[in-house]
Design a protein around this motif. Sequence first.
Motif, PDB file in Angstrom:
ATOM      1  N   GLN A 134       0.815  -1.208   0.000  1.00  0.00           N
ATOM      2  CA  GLN A 134       0.000   0.000   0.000  1.00  0.00           C
ATOM      3  C   GLN A 134       0.853   1.264   0.000  1.00  0.00           C
ATOM      4  OE1 GLN A 134      -3.337  -0.327  -0.468  1.00  0.00           O
ATOM      5  NE2 GLN A 134      -2.681  -2.476  -0.608  1.00  0.00           N
ATOM      6  N   GLU A 135       0.374   2.272  -0.714  1.00  0.00           N
ATOM      7  CA  GLU A 135       1.036   3.571  -0.752  1.00  0.00           C
ATOM      8  C   GLU A 135       0.297   4.619   0.068  1.00  0.00           C
ATOM      9  OE1 GLU A 135       3.918   4.312  -1.966  1.00  0.00           O
ATOM     10  OE2 GLU A 135       4.252   2.299  -2.755  1.00  0.00           O
ATOM     11  N   ASP A 136      -0.975   4.389   0.359  1.00  0.00           N
ATOM     12  CA  ASP A 136      -1.777   5.312   1.148  1.00  0.00           C
ATOM     13  C   ASP A 136      -1.687   4.927   2.619  1.00  0.00           C
ATOM     14  OD1 ASP A 136      -4.363   6.136   2.575  1.00  0.00           O
ATOM     15  OD2 ASP A 136      -4.565   7.240   0.692  1.00  0.00           O
ATOM     16  N   MET A 137      -1.366   5.894   3.489  1.00  0.00           N
ATOM     17  CA  MET A 137      -1.216   5.608   4.918  1.00  0.00           C
ATOM     18  C   MET A 137      -2.454   4.954   5.504  1.00  0.00           C
ATOM     19  SD  MET A 137       0.495   9.133   6.322  1.00  0.00           S
ATOM     20  CE  MET A 137       0.502   8.560   8.031  1.00  0.00           C
ATOM     21  N   LYS A 138      -3.620   5.531   5.233  1.00  0.00           N
ATOM     22  CA  LYS A 138      -4.849   5.012   5.820  1.00  0.00           C
ATOM     23  C   LYS A 138      -5.173   3.613   5.302  1.00  0.00           C
ATOM     24  CE  LYS A 138      -8.471   7.428   6.804  1.00  0.00           C
ATOM     25  NZ  LYS A 138      -9.668   8.304   6.705  1.00  0.00           N
ATOM     26  N   ARG A 139      -4.906   3.385   4.041  1.00  0.00           N
ATOM     27  CA  ARG A 139      -5.198   2.061   3.485  1.00  0.00           C
ATOM     28  C   ARG A 139      -4.266   1.012   4.093  1.00  0.00           C
ATOM     29  NH1 ARG A 139      -8.735   1.243  -0.486  1.00  0.00           N
ATOM     30  NH2 ARG A 139      -8.702  -0.757  -1.576  1.00  0.00           N
ATOM     31  N   LEU A 140      -3.023   1.380   4.313  1.00  0.00           N
ATOM     32  CA  LEU A 140      -2.090   0.450   4.957  1.00  0.00           C
ATOM     33  C   LEU A 140      -2.569   0.098   6.371  1.00  0.00           C
ATOM     34  CD1 LEU A 140       1.789   0.646   4.843  1.00  0.00           C
ATOM     35  CD2 LEU A 140       0.611   0.112   6.966  1.00  0.00           C
ATOM     36  N   VAL A 141      -2.961   1.121   7.129  1.00  0.00           N
ATOM     37  CA  VAL A 141      -3.433   0.872   8.493  1.00  0.00           C
ATOM     38  C   VAL A 141      -4.741   0.095   8.473  1.00  0.00           C
ATOM     39  CG1 VAL A 141      -4.086   1.964  10.672  1.00  0.00           C
ATOM     40  CG2 VAL A 141      -2.245   2.943   9.319  1.00  0.00           C
ATOM     41  N   ALA A 142      -5.582   0.309   7.452  1.00  0.00           N
ATOM     42  CA  ALA A 142      -6.829  -0.451   7.336  1.00  0.00           C
ATOM     43  C   ALA A 142      -6.542  -1.934   7.172  1.00  0.00           C
ATOM     44  CB  ALA A 142      -7.649   0.074   6.159  1.00  0.00           C
ATOM     45  N   TYR A 143      -5.585  -2.279   6.298  1.00  0.00           N
ATOM     46  CA  TYR A 143      -5.241  -3.695   6.136  1.00  0.00           C
ATOM     47  C   TYR A 143      -4.594  -4.251   7.405  1.00  0.00           C
ATOM     48  CZ  TYR A 143      -6.524  -4.200   1.248  1.00  0.00           C
ATOM     49  OH  TYR A 143      -7.249  -4.302   0.080  1.00  0.00           O
ATOM     50  N   SER A 144      -3.878  -3.418   8.144  1.00  0.00           N
ATOM     51  CA  SER A 144      -3.323  -3.896   9.415  1.00  0.00           C
ATOM     52  C   SER A 144      -4.443  -4.254  10.389  1.00  0.00           C
ATOM     53  CB  SER A 144      -2.392  -2.836  10.018  1.00  0.00           C
ATOM     54  OG  SER A 144      -3.111  -1.833  10.714  1.00  0.00           O
TER      55      SER A 144
ATOM     56  N   PHE B 149      -4.730   6.304  12.812  1.00  0.00           N
ATOM     57  CA  PHE B 149      -5.706   6.944  11.919  1.00  0.00           C
ATOM     58  C   PHE B 149      -5.822   8.440  12.219  1.00  0.00           C
ATOM     59  CE2 PHE B 149      -7.707   2.705  10.971  1.00  0.00           C
ATOM     60  CZ  PHE B 149      -7.518   2.789   9.603  1.00  0.00           C
ATOM     61  N   ALA B 150      -5.773   8.801  13.497  1.00  0.00           N
ATOM     62  CA  ALA B 150      -5.830  10.222  13.835  1.00  0.00           C
ATOM     63  C   ALA B 150      -4.639  10.968  13.252  1.00  0.00           C
ATOM     64  CB  ALA B 150      -5.875  10.390  15.357  1.00  0.00           C
ATOM     65  N   MET B 151      -3.463  10.355  13.322  1.00  0.00           N
ATOM     66  CA  MET B 151      -2.258  11.018  12.813  1.00  0.00           C
ATOM     67  C   MET B 151      -2.229  11.044  11.295  1.00  0.00           C
ATOM     68  SD  MET B 151       0.582   9.855  15.638  1.00  0.00           S
ATOM     69  CE  MET B 151       1.486  11.406  15.598  1.00  0.00           C
ATOM     70  N   ALA B 152      -2.788  10.016  10.651  1.00  0.00           N
ATOM     71  CA  ALA B 152      -2.919  10.060   9.194  1.00  0.00           C
ATOM     72  C   ALA B 152      -3.812  11.225   8.775  1.00  0.00           C
ATOM     73  CB  ALA B 152      -3.474   8.741   8.672  1.00  0.00           C
ATOM     74  N   GLY B 153      -4.883  11.465   9.541  1.00  0.00           N
ATOM     75  CA  GLY B 153      -5.739  12.612   9.255  1.00  0.00           C
ATOM     76  C   GLY B 153      -5.018  13.930   9.439  1.00  0.00           C
ATOM     77  N   MET B 154      -4.151  14.022  10.445  1.00  0.00           N
ATOM     78  CA  MET B 154      -3.383  15.243  10.672  1.00  0.00           C
ATOM     79  C   MET B 154      -2.405  15.504   9.528  1.00  0.00           C
ATOM     80  SD  MET B 154      -2.640  14.664  14.735  1.00  0.00           S
ATOM     81  CE  MET B 154      -4.017  14.347  15.857  1.00  0.00           C
TER      82      MET B 154
ATOM     83  N   THR C 135      -2.064  15.151   1.394  1.00  0.00           N
ATOM     84  CA  THR C 135      -1.735  13.858   0.800  1.00  0.00           C
ATOM     85  C   THR C 135      -1.489  12.854   1.910  1.00  0.00           C
ATOM     86  OG1 THR C 135      -0.278  12.663  -0.718  1.00  0.00           O
ATOM     87  CG2 THR C 135       0.747  14.340   0.679  1.00  0.00           C
ATOM     88  N   ARG C 136      -1.751  11.585   1.588  1.00  0.00           N
ATOM     89  CA  ARG C 136      -1.404  10.498   2.502  1.00  0.00           C
ATOM     90  C   ARG C 136      -0.496   9.486   1.816  1.00  0.00           C
ATOM     91  NH1 ARG C 136      -7.213  10.444   3.218  1.00  0.00           N
ATOM     92  NH2 ARG C 136      -7.178   8.485   2.043  1.00  0.00           N
TER      93      ARG C 136
END
Length: 501
Positions: free
Chosen positions: A302-312, A350-355, A362-363
């Motif tokens: 994954q290249e997107d931070m949120k998507r990586l954390v989602a799969y985690s 997820f909170a820090m990805a939003g920040m 960009t994420r």
Amino acid sequence: MTGFPWLSLITFLPLVCGLAVLALWRRPEASRVVCLAAALAELALTAVLLCGLWPQAAHGGWLLTEDAAWIPRFGIRYTLALDGLSLPFVALTALFGVLCVLVSWRQVEKHVAAFHFFLLAALSGVMGVFLATDLFLFALFWEVQLIPVFFLIGVWGHGDRQRAAIKFFLFSATGGLLMFLAVIGLALIHSGNTGVLTFSLAALMKASLPQATATWLFAAFLLSFAIKVPLVPVHMWLPDAHTQAPTAGSLILAGLLLKTGGYALLRFAFPLFPAQAVAFAPLLAGLGLAGLFFASWVALAQEDMKRLVAYSSIAHMGLTVAGMAVFNSLAMAGSIVLMVCHALTTGGLFAMAGMVDERLHTRKLDSLGGLWDQAPRFGALFLLFSMASAALPGLANFSGEIMIILGLFKAHPVWGGLAVAGMVLTLAYMLRLVQGTLFGPRHSPLPMADINLREALVLVPLALAVLALGLHPAPLLDILTAPVAALLGHIAPAAALAVGP
């Protein structure tokens, strides 16, 4: 405490305050303040319950109950109950309510009052799921919690948010409908055998069912809860929902909704159908470990931070299901601990990805890098949550994961070995996330401001909880001992007589 309807109060206070927020639709700043006040009041009331009931929880049994006739003609009652199993999840719900309001303070700019109404309504729905012990009431809360989250994603999300919201709703509603039909079927069968129509969990746990019928009913419950966990292969809704959701939506999904699936397995599916739970245990453990490997492998790409954390999240929740499926006290308690810890660590990420998205727009990992140099406080907290997610000893996830692995080794050494191998993959993708975000050359031309006071109020409590559960999980384990023992004691007789699926 027992003479006051505490459980109804903490369940419906957010919804009532949410209706009041709607009256402020022309005043966005006022709606934010009222919503924060409501969330803080909910947290304060829950803290009072924690202080009063936590010492008693170690002794087992129900700590608080509320019971009243609701629809007597159909045997439906309004029954809420709190014990050591539901207590930590009730606390998480109240905490995440405050965090969701704070992370959304500047991110949500349109339809502010409506956003906060749906946020508070989601909290009421989730709280009801963790407290209901009448199966009809539980099924109602189970479906109700979907509606506000659907709007949070579909209206205030990003990118292809409407498609993600519809996918989330279709998956969850389909599973919920099957479970609702199974609830009605179970009650009718019990009524035919006893002459008493009831949806009481305690009564239906004693229902006498033909094995084939029980298997089909268990499958309906299992599918509904597996979708919410989410368990591979019914996980497909989660990555899109997380990626497109606003930050508060991601916190609700990762911190609360996923946990309702794991909680419901332990509270309803396993006690109602113990023989089927034992018979399906190898399948559950296999799917859980398959999810651990599959999601970890996909997370690496994954290249997107949120998507990586989602799969985690899929990987971690797969491990929790594998721990539940071996039916020993060590692994099952570890699964509950890991669910609580995962809510904290993934909520922080997820909170820090939003920040990051709020500052740099960009994420994408290839557009970040070098953030520690400009934002050292952000970097230190991001590293803490990332290493906790990778189960670094001394941080939250480790305490739950090591208990699961030891329990898996005790039951099936091969499963334990596979879980350890999955943890290696977890470390790999978390290190990639840290490297791509914090270190190396900077790729974004925009400045990365360090965390401010409002963001510190979100992240510091999570960080302290991560440290506390990593260094001293005993208080949490103490309140889980009795409910886990009671569940395993109920399942043990069925284990010897289990039939194949």
